[in-house]
Design a protein around this motif. Structure first.
Motif, mmCIF file in Angstrom:
data_model
loop_
_atom_site.group_PDB
_atom_site.id
_atom_site.type_symbol
_atom_site.label_atom_id
_atom_site.label_comp_id
_atom_site.label_asym_id
_atom_site.label_seq_id
_atom_site.Cartn_x
_atom_site.Cartn_y
_atom_site.Cartn_z
ATOM 1 N N PHE A 6 0.834 -1.203 0.000
ATOM 2 C CA PHE A 6 0.000 0.000 0.000
ATOM 3 C C PHE A 6 0.868 1.252 0.000
ATOM 4 O O PHE A 6 2.100 1.182 0.060
ATOM 5 C CB PHE A 6 -0.960 0.006 1.199
ATOM 6 C CG PHE A 6 -0.301 0.108 2.555
ATOM 7 C CD1 PHE A 6 -0.246 1.320 3.234
ATOM 8 C CD2 PHE A 6 0.248 -1.010 3.169
ATOM 9 C CE1 PHE A 6 0.341 1.416 4.488
ATOM 10 C CE2 PHE A 6 0.838 -0.932 4.423
ATOM 11 C CZ PHE A 6 0.893 0.298 5.080
ATOM 12 N N ALA A 7 0.192 2.409 -0.108
ATOM 13 C CA ALA A 7 0.869 3.700 -0.081
ATOM 14 C C ALA A 7 0.449 4.467 1.167
ATOM 15 O O ALA A 7 -0.639 4.250 1.711
ATOM 16 C CB ALA A 7 0.521 4.517 -1.333
ATOM 17 N N ILE A 8 1.311 5.357 1.610
ATOM 18 C CA ILE A 8 1.023 6.240 2.744
ATOM 19 C C ILE A 8 0.832 7.650 2.212
ATOM 20 O O ILE A 8 1.677 8.170 1.474
ATOM 21 C CB ILE A 8 2.171 6.232 3.769
ATOM 22 C CG1 ILE A 8 2.262 4.871 4.464
ATOM 23 C CG2 ILE A 8 2.009 7.343 4.804
ATOM 24 C CD1 ILE A 8 1.164 4.603 5.458
ATOM 25 N N GLY A 9 -0.289 8.279 2.577
ATOM 26 C CA GLY A 9 -0.567 9.637 2.132
ATOM 27 C C GLY A 9 0.059 10.681 3.043
ATOM 28 O O GLY A 9 0.502 10.384 4.159
ATOM 29 N N PRO A 10 0.073 11.934 2.598
ATOM 30 C CA PRO A 10 0.750 12.998 3.361
ATOM 31 C C PRO A 10 0.051 13.391 4.652
ATOM 32 O O PRO A 10 0.621 14.124 5.466
ATOM 33 C CB PRO A 10 0.766 14.172 2.366
ATOM 34 C CG PRO A 10 -0.362 13.900 1.434
ATOM 35 C CD PRO A 10 -0.448 12.415 1.304
ATOM 36 N N SER A 11 -1.196 12.929 4.872
ATOM 37 C CA SER A 11 -1.872 13.236 6.135
ATOM 38 C C SER A 11 -1.514 12.255 7.244
ATOM 39 O O SER A 11 -1.928 12.424 8.392
ATOM 40 C CB SER A 11 -3.397 13.255 5.928
ATOM 41 O OG SER A 11 -3.845 12.025 5.399
#
Length: 301
Positions: A115-120
């Motif tokens: 998965f990816a991690i978002g900037p929030s």
């Protein structure tokens, strides 16, 4: 797509635009914009999701046909069971799409998957980065507040593909309260979707009349637009491989072409900044966070 190479991405649309315009916007991005990755999904307010739902599959199909890698963006704030069910529905698509987790609820469901991690999601140090990488994060979009020294340290430790926002208003905070509704003397439950009136956010002034922030429903953003055109060579040098544009009402195809030229080394920093100012004439720019000063500052690179 070669994930080891630098890429240009378009972040999730943060603002509440009419659904048909959202569809047309993404169709044009699919057909004309020179970006590698497009994040798609409602990240700010769950009440907006039903409007774009009829176009969801159509938009994704068009983006993929245009050669874009689609990453699904989850909500930044999960407040009830309905929101959690929406996140779970998106996680169920993780076998077919990379999903960007924008809060810890999504992270908990995605753990053990890719998965990816978002900037929030705050990733401020190497230990946090290693934790998410062990959980399965292969792409991490770092917070816009991080200075060069922190970005350098994280890049040196990373195995994930690190990304930095380089254009657009900076998301600073999100709240269970709807500031847009309050500004119009409405309750959140009966907001009448007034955030649609401010297509790039509603400017907030200080008491002495200076523009300071922007509000977008539940979200607080910077008033100034982040612009790291001048810093892109340095970002590449220290190991940042993703460069993220945040969608606004500016001609995002031309904005993307400008940042692509800068990423490829075909356009110098001074020329690029002049061209961006012409594309977004009403915007004031900032790059202070990267230079470890007040975020609203504009420092010559």
């Amino acid at each position: 797509m070669d994930v080891t190479k630098p890429d240009l991405s378009l972040g999730a649309l943060l603002f509440n635009w009419p659904a048909a315009e959202v569809r047309d916007f993404y169709f044009r991005i699919a057909d004309e914009a020179d970006v590698d990755v497009v994040y798609f999904g409602e990240a700010v307010c769950a009440k907006r999701r039903p409007f774009i739902a009829p176009y969801f599959e159509e938009i994704i199909t068009r983006l993929q046909a245009g050669g874009k890698r689609v990453i699904l963006s989850s909500l930044q704030l999960v407040m009830d069971r309905k929101d959690m069910a929406a996140v779970a529905d998106m996680v169920a698509m993780a076998d077919d799409f990379l999903v960007e987790a924008n809060d810890m609820a999504a992270c908990s469901l995605l753990g053990g998957r890719t998965f990816a991690i978002g900037p929030s999601v705050n990733v401020y140090n190497e230990a946090t980065l290693r934790f998410f990488e062990k959980e399965g994060a292969v792409r991490v979009s770092l917070n816009a507040e991080l200075p060069e020294a922190s970005l350098r340290a994280l890049a040196a430790a990373a195995t994930a593909h690190l990304e930095v926002q380089v254009f657009g208003r900076i998301p600073l905070a999100i709240s269970a309260r709807c500031f847009h509704a309050r500004a119009h003397r409405l309750a959140k439950s009966g907001c009448q979707y007034v955030c649609e009136q401010d297509r790039d956010g509603l400017t907030v002034d200080t008491l002495d009349g200076q523009p300071f922030l922007a509000i977008n429903g539940l979200q607080t953003l910077s008033h100034r637009y982040l612009n790291l055109l001048g810093e892109m060579p340095k970002l590449q040098e220290i190991g940042i491989r993703g460069f993220r544009l945040s969608p606004h009402t500016a001609d995002m195809v031309q904005v993307a072409d400008l940042y692509r030229g800068r990423l490829d080394g075909r356009i110098g920093g001074q020329e690029a900044n002049a061209r961006l100012a012409a594309l977004v004439p009403a915007a004031a720019f900032a790059n202070g966070f990267f230079h470890d000063v007040a975020g609203l500052a504009e420092i010559s690179a």
